[in-house]
Design a protein around this motif. Structure first.
Motif, PDB file in Angstrom:
ATOM      1  N   ASP A   2       0.839  -1.181   0.000  1.00 25.64           N
ATOM      2  CA  ASP A   2       0.000   0.000   0.000  1.00 25.64           C
ATOM      3  C   ASP A   2       0.882   1.241   0.000  1.00 25.64           C
ATOM      4  O   ASP A   2       2.049   1.196   0.370  1.00 25.64           O
ATOM      5  CB  ASP A   2      -0.901   0.005   1.241  1.00 25.64           C
ATOM      6  CG  ASP A   2      -1.877  -1.151   1.235  1.00 25.64           C
ATOM      7  OD1 ASP A   2      -2.215  -1.640   0.136  1.00 25.64           O
ATOM      8  OD2 ASP A   2      -2.292  -1.571   2.335  1.00 25.64           O
ATOM      9  N   GLU A  32      -4.868  -0.461   7.504  1.00 20.15           N
ATOM     10  CA  GLU A  32      -6.276  -0.842   7.595  1.00 20.15           C
ATOM     11  C   GLU A  32      -6.561  -1.301   9.025  1.00 20.15           C
ATOM     12  O   GLU A  32      -5.825  -2.119   9.580  1.00 20.15           O
ATOM     13  CB  GLU A  32      -6.575  -1.976   6.620  1.00 20.15           C
ATOM     14  CG  GLU A  32      -6.514  -1.590   5.156  1.00 20.15           C
ATOM     15  CD  GLU A  32      -7.713  -0.760   4.739  1.00 20.15           C
ATOM     16  OE1 GLU A  32      -8.737  -0.787   5.453  1.00 20.15           O
ATOM     17  OE2 GLU A  32      -7.615  -0.083   3.699  1.00 20.15           O
ATOM     18  N   THR A  34      -7.984  -3.525  10.593  1.00 22.80           N
ATOM     19  CA  THR A  34      -8.556  -4.866  10.609  1.00 22.80           C
ATOM     20  C   THR A  34      -7.651  -5.814  11.388  1.00 22.80           C
ATOM     21  O   THR A  34      -6.463  -5.554  11.580  1.00 22.80           O
ATOM     22  CB  THR A  34      -8.741  -5.396   9.180  1.00 22.80           C
ATOM     23  OG1 THR A  34      -7.468  -5.371   8.508  1.00 22.80           O
ATOM     24  CG2 THR A  34      -9.716  -4.548   8.404  1.00 22.80           C
TER      25      THR A  34
END
Length: 271
Positions: A2, A32, A34
């Protein structure tokens, strides 16, 4: 990767090479939020967070913030982490038996635990955005401790580890010799020889499943030494807490960066 994400591995100096496999740095300015599943890899690690530490899921299912500096002992079950802000860290990946003298007690006491090293590493600071400087800080820390404490290796344990990493059988041993080896592994490695072999076999699946000549999960498992798909599936549940398909679908960030790295050793360390 990313945008802005960075993972780098750095070779340790020769004086640390018998004990340290690599020193790695990682940064993710906007990770992220997560859950990331980390599998056992056979190598304990010393980690210094420069930005926000991760949250770790406990046995009760609750996520709690990790300490800024920690020692991650051998793992026999999956670790679930999630970022809570920008991530940047530097970590020492020891050889399977390389952290005993840094730790100062039997490696088994750290198995499946993350030990708080904040007080012990008080005053150790690393500059954000400077991977080379971060590595130098960890090298200086370890070199100072090694010189003052005369680190050593157990040649019998190291030979067994090298056989396991090469997927070679262990030499024949009597029952008494096997029990003695178990005790030595408990002290120097933290898991029994058989468990280490299971972890290393699972790691080899990722070596075959990723890269320019990547295989499917079943083919990768067969190449790694599994007999069939059910046996591989059991180890995914055992070491990652999910199926191969679920892991491939969901994992990003640090979990994927770590899994994409080879844990094969470099040149044989001196005994």
């Amino acid at each position: 990767m990313d945008e802005g994400e960075r993972y780098q591995e750095h070779e340790p100096p020769p004086s640390l090479r018998p004990f340290v496999r690599t020193i790695w740095t990682y940064a993710a300015p906007a990770p992220e939020p997560t859950v990331q599943r980390i599998a056992p890899d056979g190598c304990p690690e010393l980690i210094l967070d420069i930005a926000s530490p991760y949250e770790e899921q406990g046995d009760d299912g609750v996520f709690r913030l990790q300490p800024q500096a920690l020692f991650a002992g051998q793992m026999t079950r999956p670790l679930a982490l999630r970022p809570v802000g920008p991530v940047e860290l530097v970590a020492v990946r020891f050889e399977p038996d390389g952290a005993r003298d840094w730790l100062g007690h039997a490696a088994a006491e750290a198995t499946d635990r993350r030990l708080d090293m904040t007080a012990r590493m008080a005053g150790v600071t690393a500059t954000a955005g400077d991977p080379a400087g971060q590595v130098a800080v960890m090298v200086d820390l370890l070199e100072d401790h090694r010189r003052r404490n005369t680190w050593s290796l157990d040649p019998v344990v190291r030979a067994e580890i090298e056989a396991a990493e090469a997927d070679q059988p262990s030499p024949a041993r009597s029952a008494a010799e096997q029990r003695a080896l178990q005790r030595r592994f408990s002290d120097r490695v933290g898991v029994p020889p058989r468990m280490l072999r299971s972890i290393l076999r699972f790691r080899r699946v990722f070596d075959h499943a990723q890269g320019p000549e990547a295989l499917g999960w079943l083919e990768a498992g067969l190449e790694a030494g599994y007999f069939d798909q059910p046996q591989l599936a059991r180890d995914f549940r055992r070491f990652l807490g999910c199926t191969a398909t679920e892991w491939a679908r969901d994992q990003i960030g640090l979990a994927r960066r770590i899994a994409s790295q080879s844990y094969k050793p470099g040149p044989l360390s001196p005994h």
